[in-house]
Write an enzyme that holds these catalytic residues in place. Structure first.
Site, PDB file in Angstrom:
ATOM      1  N   ARG A 150       0.845  -1.199   0.000  1.00 60.92           N
ATOM      2  CA  ARG A 150       0.000   0.000   0.000  1.00 60.92           C
ATOM      3  C   ARG A 150       0.884   1.253   0.000  1.00 60.92           C
ATOM      4  O   ARG A 150       0.626   2.210  -0.722  1.00 60.92           O
ATOM      5  CB  ARG A 150      -0.938  -0.010   1.207  1.00 60.92           C
TER       6      ARG A 150
ATOM      7  N   PHE B 122     -10.381  -5.676  -7.187  1.00 59.26           N
ATOM      8  CA  PHE B 122     -10.577  -6.452  -5.954  1.00 59.26           C
ATOM      9  C   PHE B 122     -10.335  -5.531  -4.754  1.00 59.26           C
ATOM     10  O   PHE B 122      -9.569  -5.839  -3.847  1.00 59.26           O
ATOM     11  CB  PHE B 122      -9.618  -7.650  -5.903  1.00 59.26           C
TER      12      PHE B 122
ATOM     13  N   ASP C   1     -14.996  -3.940  -7.257  1.00 58.95           N
ATOM     14  CA  ASP C   1     -15.132  -5.166  -6.465  1.00 58.95           C
ATOM     15  C   ASP C   1     -16.495  -5.763  -6.805  1.00 58.95           C
ATOM     16  O   ASP C   1     -17.429  -5.049  -7.146  1.00 58.95           O
ATOM     17  CB  ASP C   1     -15.056  -4.847  -4.959  1.00 58.95           C
ATOM     18  N   SER C   2     -16.587  -7.086  -6.709  1.00 59.42           N
ATOM     19  CA  SER C   2     -17.874  -7.719  -7.019  1.00 59.42           C
ATOM     20  C   SER C   2     -18.852  -7.594  -5.853  1.00 59.42           C
ATOM     21  O   SER C   2     -20.034  -7.888  -6.004  1.00 59.42           O
ATOM     22  CB  SER C   2     -17.666  -9.192  -7.369  1.00 59.42           C
TER      23      SER C   2
ATOM     24  N   ASP D  96      -5.275  -7.566  -6.708  1.00 63.11           N
ATOM     25  CA  ASP D  96      -5.025  -8.287  -5.445  1.00 63.11           C
ATOM     26  C   ASP D  96      -6.244  -9.156  -5.143  1.00 63.11           C
ATOM     27  O   ASP D  96      -7.023  -8.875  -4.238  1.00 63.11           O
ATOM     28  CB  ASP D  96      -4.765  -7.279  -4.319  1.00 63.11           C
TER      29      ASP D  96
ATOM     30  N   CYS E  71      -2.259 -14.543  -3.234  1.00 67.69           N
ATOM     31  CA  CYS E  71      -2.134 -14.992  -1.840  1.00 67.69           C
ATOM     32  C   CYS E  71      -2.447 -16.482  -1.734  1.00 67.69           C
ATOM     33  O   CYS E  71      -2.697 -16.990  -0.641  1.00 67.69           O
ATOM     34  CB  CYS E  71      -3.024 -14.165  -0.914  1.00 67.69           C
TER      35      CYS E  71
HETATM   36  N1  SAH Z   1      -7.114  -5.983  -2.313  1.00 68.43           N
HETATM   37  C1  SAH Z   1      -7.903  -6.046  -1.094  1.00 68.43           C
HETATM   38  C2  SAH Z   1      -8.133  -7.442  -0.634  1.00 68.43           C
HETATM   39  C3  SAH Z   1      -8.876  -8.271  -1.617  1.00 68.43           C
HETATM   40  S1  SAH Z   1      -9.935  -9.400  -0.832  1.00 68.43           S
HETATM   41  C4  SAH Z   1      -7.232  -5.210  -0.019  1.00 68.43           C
HETATM   42  O1  SAH Z   1      -6.152  -4.703  -0.226  1.00 68.43           O
HETATM   43  O2  SAH Z   1      -7.812  -5.084   1.056  1.00 68.43           O
HETATM   44  C5  SAH Z   1     -10.763 -10.019  -2.213  1.00 68.43           C
HETATM   45  C6  SAH Z   1     -11.869  -9.123  -2.719  1.00 68.43           C
HETATM   46  O3  SAH Z   1     -12.144  -9.561  -4.037  1.00 68.43           O
HETATM   47  C7  SAH Z   1     -13.175  -9.221  -1.954  1.00 68.43           C
HETATM   48  O4  SAH Z   1     -13.580  -7.928  -1.580  1.00 68.43           O
HETATM   49  C8  SAH Z   1     -14.161  -9.836  -2.954  1.00 68.43           C
HETATM   50  O5  SAH Z   1     -15.451  -9.263  -2.855  1.00 68.43           O
HETATM   51  C9  SAH Z   1     -13.542  -9.485  -4.264  1.00 68.43           C
HETATM   52  N2  SAH Z   1     -13.801 -10.381  -5.393  1.00 68.43           N
HETATM   53  C10 SAH Z   1     -13.771 -11.728  -5.411  1.00 68.43           C
HETATM   54  N3  SAH Z   1     -13.956 -12.190  -6.671  1.00 68.43           N
HETATM   55  C11 SAH Z   1     -14.083 -11.105  -7.455  1.00 68.43           C
HETATM   56  C12 SAH Z   1     -14.267 -10.907  -8.866  1.00 68.43           C
HETATM   57  N4  SAH Z   1     -14.351 -11.942  -9.681  1.00 68.43           N
HETATM   58  N5  SAH Z   1     -14.330  -9.646  -9.334  1.00 68.43           N
HETATM   59  C13 SAH Z   1     -14.225  -8.594  -8.499  1.00 68.43           C
HETATM   60  N6  SAH Z   1     -14.057  -8.719  -7.169  1.00 68.43           N
HETATM   61  C14 SAH Z   1     -13.983  -9.948  -6.659  1.00 68.43           C
END
Ligand code: SAH
Length: 399
Positions: free
Chosen positions: A217, A233, A255-256, A303, A343
């Site tokens: 970050r 994400f 985000d989804s 991510d 991850c």
């Molecule tokens: N990058 C974030 C952590 C990601 S956690 C951070 O720094 O805090 C994973 C996230 O991906 C979740 O919020 C989930 O809702 C989202 N997600 C999962 N599959 C997805 C997709 N296909 N498209 C978009 N978002 C997605």
């Protein structure tokens, strides 16, 4: 320091010839196939001494014969295992105190399992509240000792247990979530590198803030000035808030989950940044990347959640990572940056490198790696237990 002195565990787990080597090298895991004989009357979850085939004492472990990792060492050599656990906790807390100034960052991983010689235990500190996660039966039995020691070391306002991981079922445990110590509490606000974030220990996925990406970050902040940033994400918007402080020309959080985006808006607002509706996009990232115009962004952050949760998933997950990276590489503006992360424990650094290679080849872009990153400083990995690493990130420059 022990309040009640207890005798050292006497039952001895004897290993097969040659299987003491990894223990000599301070690897804490003993697989069931390495054990020659279990002592009579030993209950799963209890502490036992561990000895080589020739009888040499190696250390102390807690055992669970129903698991393939049938014992995990908490002490090497002669040290009393309970004293060793207290020492490991003290060392873990001292390391974080040496690394972080709580006026600037007060959300840290205090205990990182095997990385802190405390298998089965994770403890995160959020301001003056601790979140505990226990994943093994042996550590479950040691919970009173862990709690007492953590209270002594950190004087928290509350300790909340959030043990809802799948690994517990293999151990014969069920989920446990609840207050262990102190007074009940609600959502908190923590600070990280001087930025403020909501942390909901009780309801958030990993409390709403992934501590392991703290350094990334900060790197995103450094590189965001003047760039149009897409935080894919985005979850609770951690990267988005840093990009905004770094002077990004625009930050889009995708985000989804609509609920996650609501939290992301909240974190932007908490830091005094304007929240424009069109910058928060509820979409599947694969579909969104396909739909956007080429060169709409100069910096894309990928991510995603772990695509591989089991070893058998690694190949399928590799394909998903490749598709995702190919789509981002196809759309990034010339001279742009991509921070791409995985991850998934079962997608190792080598496989992840191959994924990015393949994605770049298919997208027909020239890509250079500027930076590689693993977990943040408060997620140490023991050199004797490389299995403790899971997160990997590559910062890419795309011509
Ligand atoms: N990058 C974030 C952590 C990601 S956690 C951070 O720094 O805090 C994973 C996230 O991906 C979740 O919020 C989930 O809702 C989202 N997600 C999962 N599959 C997805 C997709 N296909 N498209 C978009 N978002 C997605």
């Amino acid at each position: 320091m022990p309040k009640v002195s207890r005798p050292l565990p006497r039952p001895v787990v004897r290993l097969r010839p040659g299987r003491e080597k990894s223990v000599f090298h301070r690897h804490p895991w003993i697989f069931s196939g390495a054990v020659a004989a279990w002592p009579d009357g030993l209950e799963d979850g209890e502490l036992a001494a561990v000895a080589a085939a020739d009888g040499r004492h190696l250390g102390y472990a807690y055992v669970n014969r129903r698991c393939s990792i049938a014992a995990r060492l908490v002490a090497f050599g002669e040290t009393d295992p309970r004293a060793a656990i207290r020492e490991s906790l003290a060392r873990a807390v001292a390391l974080r105190r040496a690394l972080f100034d709580p006026r600037r960052t007060n959300a840290v991983r205090l205990v990182n399992g095997e990385g802190d010689a405390l298998p089965g235990l994770v403890a995160d500190q959020y301001a003056d509240t601790l979140a505990l996660q226990i994943s093994t039966l042996g550590m479950e039995r040691l919970k009173p000792l862990v709690l007492e020691t953590l209270v002594e070391l950190t004087q928290p306002r509350a300790i909340y247990e959030k043990s809802d991981v799948a690994a517990r079922y293999e151990e014969g445990l069920t989920d446990f979530v609840g207050l262990l110590y102190g007074r009940d509490f609600g959502p908190l606000v923590i600070i990280e590198n001087g930025l403020r974030f909501h942390a909901d220990i009780k309801r958030g996925q990993k409390t709403g803030l992934f501590l392991d990406q703290r350094d990334m970050r900060a790197l995103v902040e450094e590189l965001s000035a003047g760039r149009r940033v897409l935080n894919g994400f985005a979850y609770t918007g951690g990267f988005s808030v840093y990009a905004k402080r770094g002077g990004a020309a625009r930050v889009v959080s995708a985000d989804s989950s609509g609920g996650a985006l609501q939290l992301a808006r909240g974190n932007c607002a908490l830091n005094g940044f304007p929240v424009a509706e069109e910058d928060f996009i509820e979409a599947d990232m694969f579909a969104y990347l396909r739909a956007i115009e080429a060169a709409a962004f100069d910096f894309i952050i990928l991510d995603p959640p772990a695509f591989a949760r089991k070893r058998e998933d690694a190949l399928r997950a590799g394909r998903a990572y490749k598709d995702l990276n190919r789509l981002a590489l196809a759309k990034i503006a010339p001279g742009g940056l991509i921070l791409t992360c995985s991850c998934s424990h079962f997608v190792d650094e080598k496989l992840f490198g191959q994924v990015v290679f393949q994605a770049a080849a298919e997208a027909g872009r020239n890509v250079r790696i500027l930076h590689r990153h693993r977990q943040a400083l408060d997620h140490p990995v023991s050199v004797f237990h490389p299995e403790g690493g899971y997160l990997k990130s590559l910062l890419l420059s795309v011509d």
